[in-house]
Write a protein that holds these residues in place. Sequence first.
Motif, short mmCIF file in Angstrom:
data_model
loop_
_atom_site.label_atom_id
_atom_site.label_comp_id
_atom_site.label_asym_id
_atom_site.label_seq_id
_atom_site.Cartn_x
_atom_site.Cartn_y
_atom_site.Cartn_z
N VAL A 91 80.56 0.54 45.51
CA VAL A 91 81.27 -0.18 44.44
C VAL A 91 80.26 -0.96 43.60
O VAL A 91 79.36 -1.61 44.13
CB VAL A 91 82.34 -1.14 45.02
CG1 VAL A 91 83.00 -1.94 43.90
CG2 VAL A 91 83.38 -0.37 45.81
N VAL A 114 83.45 2.83 40.91
CA VAL A 114 83.57 3.30 42.30
C VAL A 114 83.01 4.71 42.41
O VAL A 114 83.24 5.54 41.53
CB VAL A 114 85.05 3.31 42.75
CG1 VAL A 114 85.17 3.72 44.22
CG2 VAL A 114 85.70 1.96 42.52
N MET A 115 82.27 4.95 43.50
CA MET A 115 81.84 6.31 43.84
C MET A 115 82.31 6.59 45.26
O MET A 115 82.02 5.80 46.16
CB MET A 115 80.31 6.43 43.80
CG MET A 115 79.73 6.37 42.39
SD MET A 115 77.92 6.20 42.39
CE MET A 115 77.40 7.75 43.12
N PHE A 130 84.05 9.74 40.79
CA PHE A 130 83.72 8.53 40.01
C PHE A 130 84.99 7.95 39.41
O PHE A 130 85.83 8.67 38.87
CB PHE A 130 82.77 8.87 38.86
CG PHE A 130 81.36 9.23 39.29
CD1 PHE A 130 80.36 8.28 39.32
CD2 PHE A 130 81.05 10.54 39.64
CE1 PHE A 130 79.06 8.62 39.69
CE2 PHE A 130 79.75 10.89 40.03
CZ PHE A 130 78.76 9.92 40.04
N ALA A 149 80.81 11.92 32.49
CA ALA A 149 79.88 11.01 31.81
C ALA A 149 79.12 10.15 32.82
O ALA A 149 77.90 9.96 32.70
CB ALA A 149 80.62 10.12 30.82
N CYS A 150 79.82 9.65 33.82
CA CYS A 150 79.16 8.87 34.89
C CYS A 150 78.09 9.74 35.55
O CYS A 150 76.94 9.31 35.72
CB CYS A 150 80.15 8.44 35.97
SG CYS A 150 81.69 7.69 35.43
N PHE A 164 71.58 5.17 42.80
CA PHE A 164 70.43 4.39 42.34
C PHE A 164 70.01 3.34 43.37
O PHE A 164 68.84 3.11 43.59
CB PHE A 164 70.75 3.67 41.02
CG PHE A 164 70.77 4.56 39.82
CD1 PHE A 164 69.60 4.83 39.12
CD2 PHE A 164 71.96 5.13 39.36
CE1 PHE A 164 69.60 5.66 38.00
CE2 PHE A 164 71.97 5.95 38.24
CZ PHE A 164 70.80 6.22 37.56
N SER A 165 70.99 2.65 43.94
CA SER A 165 70.68 1.50 44.80
C SER A 165 70.01 1.91 46.10
O SER A 165 70.36 2.94 46.68
CB SER A 165 71.97 0.74 45.14
OG SER A 165 72.59 0.28 43.97
C1 HEC Z 1 73.75 5.42 31.44
C2 HEC Z 1 73.66 5.48 32.89
C3 HEC Z 1 74.84 5.23 33.76
C4 HEC Z 1 76.14 5.61 33.55
C5 HEC Z 1 76.75 6.34 32.35
C6 HEC Z 1 76.87 5.20 34.73
N1 HEC Z 1 76.04 4.59 35.63
FE1 HEC Z 1 76.56 3.91 37.45
N2 HEC Z 1 74.69 3.14 37.70
C7 HEC Z 1 73.66 3.28 36.79
C8 HEC Z 1 72.51 2.55 37.29
C9 HEC Z 1 71.14 2.46 36.63
C10 HEC Z 1 72.90 1.97 38.51
C11 HEC Z 1 72.05 1.08 39.43
C12 HEC Z 1 72.27 -0.38 39.09
C13 HEC Z 1 71.41 -1.29 39.93
O1 HEC Z 1 70.27 -0.93 40.24
O2 HEC Z 1 71.88 -2.39 40.27
C14 HEC Z 1 74.28 2.39 38.74
C15 HEC Z 1 74.99 2.07 39.88
C16 HEC Z 1 76.28 2.48 40.13
C17 HEC Z 1 76.98 2.29 41.37
C18 HEC Z 1 76.39 1.69 42.65
C19 HEC Z 1 75.70 2.81 43.43
C20 HEC Z 1 74.36 3.25 42.84
O3 HEC Z 1 74.25 4.38 42.36
O4 HEC Z 1 73.46 2.39 42.81
C21 HEC Z 1 78.23 2.79 41.21
C22 HEC Z 1 79.35 2.81 42.24
C23 HEC Z 1 78.31 3.31 39.87
N3 HEC Z 1 77.11 3.13 39.24
C24 HEC Z 1 79.44 3.91 39.34
C25 HEC Z 1 79.48 4.43 38.04
C26 HEC Z 1 80.69 4.94 37.44
C27 HEC Z 1 82.06 5.02 38.09
C28 HEC Z 1 80.35 5.35 36.17
C29 HEC Z 1 81.24 5.92 35.10
C30 HEC Z 1 82.39 5.14 34.74
C31 HEC Z 1 78.91 5.10 36.03
N4 HEC Z 1 78.43 4.54 37.17
C32 HEC Z 1 78.22 5.41 34.89
C33 HEC Z 1 73.67 4.00 35.64
C34 HEC Z 1 74.80 4.58 35.08
#
Ligand code: HEC
Length: 169
Positions: A91, A114-115, A130, A149-150, A164-165
Amino acid sequence: MKIANTGMRKKVIIGVESFLFTLLFNLSAHAGDTTVPYPQEYRQWLHVKSMIIEPGHALANPFQGIHHVYANQKAQTGLENGKYPNGSILVFDLLAYEHNDKSIQEKERKLIGVMVKDDNLYKNTGGWGFEGFAGNSRSKRLVTDNGAACFSCHTAQKGHDYVFSITRQ
Ligand code: HEC
């Protein structure tokens, strides 16, 4: 239990049949349902990390704010070895913030991302479902493209199962 007469036996058999029917009906109604559930009580899970995104950052639209990342129990092995078992949930909890007397304070919740991992349900998005929920809502959903898109951004993390985390010891 000894069943005394045929009438009674029939009733038992009909009872068992209707139970099986209801069970099968419920299973088929839920099979293939790709709706990502609201992650109840996620604030009780493992806190993985936090980050503040300021105006001007590449992710500022729409992720400006302070966010915290939480992982459920199943996701914790993934954080360590980069492979997330089905049932893993992560989350991204995004809140507004304000600068206040040389401090940064949390304000209202903007959204949660949420993933949820299920290799069978989410084949097109790396096995992850997502979803976004607006503000404090548990029903106002934000994702309208099945997570495409996510996923297009998360795909940069393919080598870490699209996450990413990482945990910091
Ligand atoms: C343009 C890039 C981008 C998009 C589009 C994006 N994310 Fe992410 N997301 C990230 C990044 C970068 C992080 C890591 C943030 C951090 O390091 O704290 C992240 C982190 C997260 C995480 C925590 C787990 C992880 O991967 O670190 C979740 C859950 C998440 N995103 C859900 C979503 C959802 C749902 C969507 C679509 C609605 C989405 N993201 C769209 C870049 C993106």
